[in-house]
Design an enzyme around this catalytic site. Sequence first.
Site, PDB file in Angstrom:
ATOM      1  N   GLY A 181       0.830  -1.204   0.000  1.00 43.54           N
ATOM      2  CA  GLY A 181       0.000   0.000   0.000  1.00 43.54           C
ATOM      3  C   GLY A 181       0.859   1.246   0.000  1.00 43.54           C
ATOM      4  O   GLY A 181       2.067   1.169  -0.249  1.00 43.54           O
ATOM      5  N   ASN A 182       0.235   2.370   0.263  1.00 39.93           N
ATOM      6  CA  ASN A 182       0.994   3.624   0.343  1.00 39.93           C
ATOM      7  C   ASN A 182       0.323   4.552   1.341  1.00 39.93           C
ATOM      8  O   ASN A 182      -0.697   4.217   1.931  1.00 39.93           O
ATOM      9  CB  ASN A 182       1.121   4.263  -1.052  1.00 39.93           C
ATOM     10  CG  ASN A 182      -0.229   4.559  -1.652  1.00 39.93           C
ATOM     11  OD1 ASN A 182      -0.975   5.383  -1.152  1.00 39.93           O
ATOM     12  ND2 ASN A 182      -0.562   3.850  -2.728  1.00 39.93           N
ATOM     13  N   ARG A 183       0.915   5.706   1.529  1.00 37.94           N
ATOM     14  CA  ARG A 183       0.483   6.596   2.617  1.00 37.94           C
ATOM     15  C   ARG A 183      -0.695   7.488   2.260  1.00 37.94           C
ATOM     16  O   ARG A 183      -1.069   8.349   3.054  1.00 37.94           O
ATOM     17  CB  ARG A 183       1.656   7.502   3.020  1.00 37.94           C
ATOM     18  CG  ARG A 183       2.789   6.761   3.656  1.00 37.94           C
ATOM     19  CD  ARG A 183       3.842   7.749   4.116  1.00 37.94           C
ATOM     20  NE  ARG A 183       4.996   7.074   4.649  1.00 37.94           N
ATOM     21  CZ  ARG A 183       5.057   6.567   5.874  1.00 37.94           C
ATOM     22  NH1 ARG A 183       4.029   6.680   6.674  1.00 37.94           N
ATOM     23  NH2 ARG A 183       6.142   5.965   6.284  1.00 37.94           N
ATOM     24  N   SER A 184      -1.269   7.323   1.086  1.00 32.73           N
ATOM     25  CA  SER A 184      -2.349   8.242   0.707  1.00 32.73           C
ATOM     26  C   SER A 184      -3.535   8.132   1.665  1.00 32.73           C
ATOM     27  O   SER A 184      -3.987   7.033   1.982  1.00 32.73           O
ATOM     28  CB  SER A 184      -2.813   7.938  -0.715  1.00 32.73           C
ATOM     29  OG  SER A 184      -3.952   8.706  -0.994  1.00 32.73           O
ATOM     30  N   ALA A 221      -3.452   7.565  -5.217  1.00 34.49           N
ATOM     31  CA  ALA A 221      -2.076   7.069  -5.341  1.00 34.49           C
ATOM     32  C   ALA A 221      -2.182   5.580  -5.684  1.00 34.49           C
ATOM     33  O   ALA A 221      -2.605   4.776  -4.845  1.00 34.49           O
ATOM     34  CB  ALA A 221      -1.331   7.272  -4.038  1.00 34.49           C
TER      35      ALA A 221
END
Length: 411
Positions: free
Chosen positions: A207-210, A273
């Site tokens: 995943g990512n920090r969005s 993102a």
Amino acid sequence: MTSLAGRRIVLGVSGGIAAYKAVEVCRRLVDLGAHVSPVLTQGALRFVGETTFSALGSERVQTSLWDEVSPIPHTRLGQQADLVLVCPATARVLGTFAAGISNDLLTATLLATRAPVVVCPAMHTEMWEHPAVQDNLALLVRRGVHVVPPGEGRLAGGDIGKGRLAEPVDVVAAVQRLLSPKPLAGWRVVVSSGGTREPIDPVRFIGNRSSGKQGHALASEAFERGASVTVVTTVDRPLPAGIVQERVETAEQMRQAMMAAAVDADLVVMAAAVADFRPVDPAAGKIKKDKGVPQIVLEPTPDILAGLGSIKRPGQILVGFAAETSDLRDNALGKLTRKGADLIVANDVSAPQVGFEHDTNQVVILVRRPGSDEVEAIDVPLDDKRRIAAAVLDVAQSLRSGEHQHDNALG
Ligand code: CTP
């Protein structure tokens, strides 16, 4: 500055020390031409006098369901209003309104109106942060109530913290925005929001920090400007009622939802993102550590923005984002050209207060106007994500109307 001439506003004042600031709000609304009907709760009367609001408002203050000549003042006020503003809104009023209880003239009016409602919470930090208050507010937002959030600063009794009523100018600006013409009326807008999750096994993902804050701010702003809005999102965040939400998780699910929703859209915004890589073969069961360090083979995900660029129909406006940590403009320019977007909103996500998870952002908008080979760069200074959204939509609108945007028109 938008005139409020002829607009009828019920100004509900509830009992907090910030009630004194509502005097200035009342004055400013009347100065802009609004017809202001002040409604004070019994609590408000302990902080400010009736005479002040009667003198500044457009009609005599009302404080009770029972003291007007008309036997049903709340329905008259509610039906005639173009907007009901509650400033300040105490925890009690927010809770009563959320629960649908009418136990005084103000809460009865709130239930008796179909006009837009704006609440300006003000209370001590502990109260503001209490889950009951936050849940009530989230419920009200889902029902379409507009919130002018409190700021940080000096509170009653000398404490310092979050919960201080928004500045009167900002309250009035929010009212003006809501009562201003709807420049996106008739537009269909599709926004992607959040960060995708690519499964490794049933319990883990890439995943990512969005956080989805910027995408949701864009969707809310477009909705407020009169557009019909669909959000394709990986996150659950409050959105005004009336926005269509589609929940997705992976890049592939987002691609499918976006390609379908974009077909008849006027404006498509890829604010999400999207993971660039995903595991080729996610494990069907949980990967166990006693089997040793796993080899996770990755493959590229589809580039959704580029896909949308390839099916873009004439007149449709396509907006992409660029999250960078270096060479902001060059990288963003490459994305604008490669992906077939009309506009790229570029941010340096390594800068303080910018990008993922923050409430604020600072961006450069790169725009290629129809029929032009040149790319214009518009700097939007650090601001909350809603104002960044407004700047992006201003540029998108100017593409449709063909008008030329100047740097100083934004910000
Ligand atoms: N994007 C997309 N599909 C992907 C990757 C990105 O639609 N698989 C979109 C994003 O939503 C954003 C834009 O492309 O609007 C740019 O995303 P960004 O992550 O900044 O760039 P990438 O194209 O992924 O390139 P890089 O990671 O090399 O910077």
